[in-house]
Scaffold this motif. Structure first.
Motif, PDB file in Angstrom:
ATOM      1  N   ALA A 131      53.151  27.949 -10.998  1.00 48.67           N
ATOM      2  CA  ALA A 131      53.139  29.170 -10.196  1.00 48.67           C
ATOM      3  C   ALA A 131      52.021  29.151  -9.167  1.00 48.67           C
ATOM      4  CB  ALA A 131      52.985  30.390 -11.114  1.00 48.67           C
ATOM      5  N   VAL A 132      50.881  28.602  -9.535  1.00 45.85           N
ATOM      6  CA  VAL A 132      49.733  28.575  -8.628  1.00 45.85           C
ATOM      7  C   VAL A 132      49.888  27.480  -7.571  1.00 45.85           C
ATOM      8  CG1 VAL A 132      47.243  28.174  -8.490  1.00 45.85           C
ATOM      9  CG2 VAL A 132      48.184  29.584 -10.333  1.00 45.85           C
ATOM     10  N   ILE A 133      50.320  26.295  -7.994  1.00 46.62           N
ATOM     11  CA  ILE A 133      50.388  25.163  -7.064  1.00 46.62           C
ATOM     12  C   ILE A 133      51.384  25.403  -5.940  1.00 46.62           C
ATOM     13  CG2 ILE A 133      51.075  22.737  -6.869  1.00 46.62           C
ATOM     14  CD1 ILE A 133      49.873  22.339  -9.670  1.00 46.62           C
ATOM     15  N   THR A 134      52.532  25.975  -6.250  1.00 49.95           N
ATOM     16  CA  THR A 134      53.528  26.186  -5.199  1.00 49.95           C
ATOM     17  C   THR A 134      53.017  27.126  -4.105  1.00 49.95           C
ATOM     18  OG1 THR A 134      54.536  27.893  -6.605  1.00 49.95           O
ATOM     19  CG2 THR A 134      55.534  25.708  -6.650  1.00 49.95           C
ATOM     20  N   VAL A 135      52.242  28.121  -4.487  1.00 58.15           N
ATOM     21  CA  VAL A 135      51.672  29.037  -3.501  1.00 58.15           C
ATOM     22  C   VAL A 135      50.484  28.390  -2.789  1.00 58.15           C
ATOM     23  CG1 VAL A 135      50.527  31.263  -3.178  1.00 58.15           C
ATOM     24  CG2 VAL A 135      52.445  31.073  -4.759  1.00 58.15           C
ATOM     25  N   ALA A 186      55.559  17.425  -6.959  1.00 59.00           N
ATOM     26  CA  ALA A 186      55.184  16.714  -5.736  1.00 59.00           C
ATOM     27  C   ALA A 186      56.322  16.490  -4.740  1.00 59.00           C
ATOM     28  CB  ALA A 186      54.514  15.388  -6.088  1.00 59.00           C
ATOM     29  N   PRO A 187      57.531  16.093  -5.186  1.00 59.57           N
ATOM     30  CA  PRO A 187      58.596  15.843  -4.200  1.00 59.57           C
ATOM     31  C   PRO A 187      59.043  17.086  -3.432  1.00 59.57           C
ATOM     32  CG  PRO A 187      59.098  14.818  -6.317  1.00 59.57           C
ATOM     33  CD  PRO A 187      57.956  15.746  -6.556  1.00 59.57           C
ATOM     34  N   LEU A 220      56.959  19.682  -2.406  1.00 61.97           N
ATOM     35  CA  LEU A 220      55.853  20.400  -1.770  1.00 61.97           C
ATOM     36  C   LEU A 220      55.642  19.948  -0.326  1.00 61.97           C
ATOM     37  CD1 LEU A 220      53.368  20.312  -4.787  1.00 61.97           C
ATOM     38  CD2 LEU A 220      54.882  22.190  -4.092  1.00 61.97           C
ATOM     39  N   CYS A 221      55.022  20.814   0.445  1.00 66.88           N
ATOM     40  CA  CYS A 221      54.721  20.492   1.844  1.00 66.88           C
ATOM     41  C   CYS A 221      53.683  19.377   1.943  1.00 66.88           C
ATOM     42  CB  CYS A 221      54.179  21.730   2.571  1.00 66.88           C
ATOM     43  SG  CYS A 221      55.313  23.117   2.693  1.00 66.88           S
ATOM     44  N   CYS A 222      52.620  19.505   1.163  1.00 68.66           N
ATOM     45  CA  CYS A 222      51.523  18.547   1.200  1.00 68.66           C
ATOM     46  C   CYS A 222      51.758  17.419   0.201  1.00 68.66           C
ATOM     47  CB  CYS A 222      50.194  19.241   0.884  1.00 68.66           C
ATOM     48  SG  CYS A 222      49.867  20.723   1.886  1.00 68.66           S
ATOM     49  N   ASP A 223      51.058  16.329   0.415  1.00 73.75           N
ATOM     50  CA  ASP A 223      51.083  15.202  -0.515  1.00 73.75           C
ATOM     51  C   ASP A 223      49.991  15.461  -1.558  1.00 73.75           C
ATOM     52  OD1 ASP A 223      51.225  12.795  -1.828  1.00 73.75           O
ATOM     53  OD2 ASP A 223      50.298  11.632  -0.215  1.00 73.75           O
ATOM     54  N   TRP A 224      50.391  15.886  -2.759  1.00 76.07           N
ATOM     55  CA  TRP A 224      49.432  16.289  -3.783  1.00 76.07           C
ATOM     56  C   TRP A 224      49.017  15.097  -4.631  1.00 76.07           C
ATOM     57  CZ3 TRP A 224      47.350  21.174  -5.236  1.00 76.07           C
ATOM     58  CH2 TRP A 224      47.636  22.182  -4.321  1.00 76.07           C
ATOM     59  N   ARG A 225      47.706  14.964  -4.807  1.00 76.67           N
ATOM     60  CA  ARG A 225      47.114  13.919  -5.624  1.00 76.67           C
ATOM     61  C   ARG A 225      46.151  14.547  -6.630  1.00 76.67           C
ATOM     62  NH1 ARG A 225      49.862   9.065  -4.589  1.00 76.67           N
ATOM     63  NH2 ARG A 225      50.916   9.493  -2.613  1.00 76.67           N
ATOM     64  N   ILE A 226      45.748  13.756  -7.608  1.00 78.18           N
ATOM     65  CA  ILE A 226      44.838  14.233  -8.637  1.00 78.18           C
ATOM     66  C   ILE A 226      43.447  13.627  -8.434  1.00 78.18           C
ATOM     67  CG2 ILE A 226      44.291  14.243 -11.115  1.00 78.18           C
ATOM     68  CD1 ILE A 226      46.607  16.052 -10.451  1.00 78.18           C
ATOM     69  N   GLY A 230      55.769  12.314  10.655  1.00 77.21           N
ATOM     70  CA  GLY A 230      56.809  12.652  11.614  1.00 77.21           C
ATOM     71  C   GLY A 230      57.720  13.786  11.193  1.00 77.21           C
ATOM     72  N   ARG A 231      57.583  14.256   9.956  1.00 75.62           N
ATOM     73  CA  ARG A 231      58.472  15.301   9.438  1.00 75.62           C
ATOM     74  C   ARG A 231      57.766  16.653   9.469  1.00 75.62           C
ATOM     75  NH1 ARG A 231      59.933  16.908   4.006  1.00 75.62           N
ATOM     76  NH2 ARG A 231      58.354  15.435   3.242  1.00 75.62           N
ATOM     77  N   LEU A 232      58.418  17.636  10.042  1.00 79.52           N
ATOM     78  CA  LEU A 232      57.876  18.993  10.068  1.00 79.52           C
ATOM     79  C   LEU A 232      58.034  19.594   8.670  1.00 79.52           C
ATOM     80  CD1 LEU A 232      56.696  21.305  11.836  1.00 79.52           C
ATOM     81  CD2 LEU A 232      59.050  22.064  12.209  1.00 79.52           C
ATOM     82  N   VAL A 233      56.914  19.753   7.952  1.00 73.22           N
ATOM     83  CA  VAL A 233      56.974  20.231   6.567  1.00 73.22           C
ATOM     84  C   VAL A 233      56.551  21.693   6.431  1.00 73.22           C
ATOM     85  CG1 VAL A 233      56.642  17.958   5.537  1.00 73.22           C
ATOM     86  CG2 VAL A 233      54.635  19.348   6.102  1.00 73.22           C
ATOM     87  N   PHE A 234      55.920  22.223   7.479  1.00 70.12           N
ATOM     88  CA  PHE A 234      55.528  23.630   7.465  1.00 70.12           C
ATOM     89  C   PHE A 234      55.591  24.158   8.888  1.00 70.12           C
ATOM     90  CE2 PHE A 234      52.217  26.766   8.388  1.00 70.12           C
ATOM     91  CZ  PHE A 234      52.505  27.761   7.462  1.00 70.12           C
TER      92      PHE A 234
END
Length: 391
Positions: free
Chosen positions: A75-79, A122-123, A125-131, A373-377
């Motif tokens: 719930a937190v990560i998606t926002v 991760a697949p 989401l707009c951003c590339d999330w890492r740990i 190259g991809r508009l993600v937001f």
């Protein structure tokens, strides 16, 4: 074949290249930059390389908005993903805290749960999330927690070694340590002192755990970082164990030693934006950047700070925005082994389009984010639209 034009922008391309005002950027159908030409007046629109955030650590506060409320990671990560995208961040290294400290609101099981949530989401989401695995060396369960994080996710990009002891506090006095963390954690000063006064038996295990963490990072080929180093000797110790990133060095002497060893020096963008640290007497980002002793800024606890910090530094130091933009883009990308984030003809666009608010000096409104190259937001704006190219 469909093309896109981003017109009426000031382009800060990165890698120290000159700023291009009143420009138009043409993209092909897959988002590769075809040309950058003279365009309409830019007014207050900026196109800058997207940010790479090595250290975002605000999930404890986000997951517990009230004392009796605990939200799940998904719930937190998606926002938070939308917030980071609006802040122009293409890669987010979110902190997984490998420690158990109820006083801080940290449960050791949360680290692996966060890693699993990032792997799952991760697949989408707009951003590339890492740990970013933050390993508390004084905690008996830290190594087991780190191994659980690595088992839960293939996206661990950074491991940092933390030592929460009175001797390694980022504050210069015990009194300041007690006062700050009592407010930050919502506990008594006596409870803060209990956290920092680690008994001798535990301290004896810290060096062995440091070796274990370093060996694991080397084995997995994961970048290793030290944290809150106060002296050149602290830096030397971390470097000997394999750390090549110095996060938040507390003194200019420590930062200078890290730079001399070729380590990446990371400071907080909120520090740069506010002109001060939360810890009195510690390194100011502006001073370190001016002296050439800081090459990366991270958001720490405030994603939006990465948008504004390079421009705040350009105003307060002798370093131009054409260079300070690299502190949030190409330089941290290099830490993760990514290619340059610069805006260049022939490269897929990875960049943030934002509006600078004239009524608030350091406020930027994120309009769009491209990744590879991809508009993600993107959001509608009555004063601007990303349009198909004519013809």
């Amino acid at each position: 074949m469909a093309q896109t034009v981003i017109d009426g922008v000031t382009v800060i391309p990165g890698n120290g290249r000159p700023i291009m005002r009143d420009a138009a950027v043409l993209l092909d159908a897959v988002g590769t930059v075809i040309e950058i030409t003279e365009g309409a007046p830019a007014d207050d629109l900026l196109l800058v390389p997207a940010a790479v955030d090595l250290h975002l650590d605000n999930l404890v506060q986000r997951r517990r908005p009230r004392a009796t409320v605990s939200l799940d990671h998904e719930a937190v990560i998606t926002v938070l993903d939308a917030e980071c995208a609006a802040a122009g961040i293409s890669t987010v290294c979110v902190a997984a805290r490998c420690e158990h400290s109820p006083r801080k609101g940290i449960d050791i099981a949360d680290a692996a749960a966060l890693a699993a949530a990032v792997e799952k989401l991760a697949p989408y989401l707009c951003c590339d999330w890492r740990i970013h695995a933050r390993v508390e060396l004084t905690d008996d369960g830290a190594m087991e927690s780190l191994l659980a994080v690595l088992a839960a996710s293939s996206r661990v990009a950074l491991i940092s070694m933390i030592e929460t002891t009175a001797a390694r506090s980022r504050f210069s006095s015990v009194a300041e340590t007690r006062k700050f963390y009592a407010q930050d954690w919502g506990v008594s000063e006596a409870e803060v002192e209990a956290v920092f006064n680690v008994h001798a038996a535990q301290l004896a295990l810290v060096d062995e755990r440091r070796k274990e963490v370093a060996a694991l990072a080397l084995q997995r080929e994961i970048t290793l970082a030290s944290h809150d180093d106060r002296t050149p000797e602290h830096i030397d110790e971390a470097f000997e164990f394999g750390a090549r990133v110095a996060e938040f060095p507390l003194t200019m002497e420590a930062a200078r030693r890290a730079q001399a060893l070729g380590m990446h020096v990371v400071l907080g963008a909120p520090n740069a934006l506010r002109g001060r640290s939360t810890s009195s007497g510690n390194v100011l980002a502006a001073d370190a950047v001016t002296a050439g002793l800081c090459d990366v800024l991270c958001s720490d606890y405030l994603p939006s700070s990465l948008q504004s910090a390079p421009h705040a530094l350009a105003r307060s130091t002798s370093v131009p925005a054409s260079t300070t933009i690299d502190l949030i883009s190409s330089n941290p990308a290099a830490v993760l082994g990514q290619s340059s984030m610069a805006i260049e003809i022939g490269k897929p666009l990875t960049a943030s389009l934002r509006r600078v608010r004239r009524d608030a000096r350091d406020a930027h409104v994120g309009i769009a984010l491209w990744r590879d190259g991809r508009l993600v937001f993107g959001r509608e704006s009555p004063a601007f639209a990303i349009t198909p190219a004519a013809g």
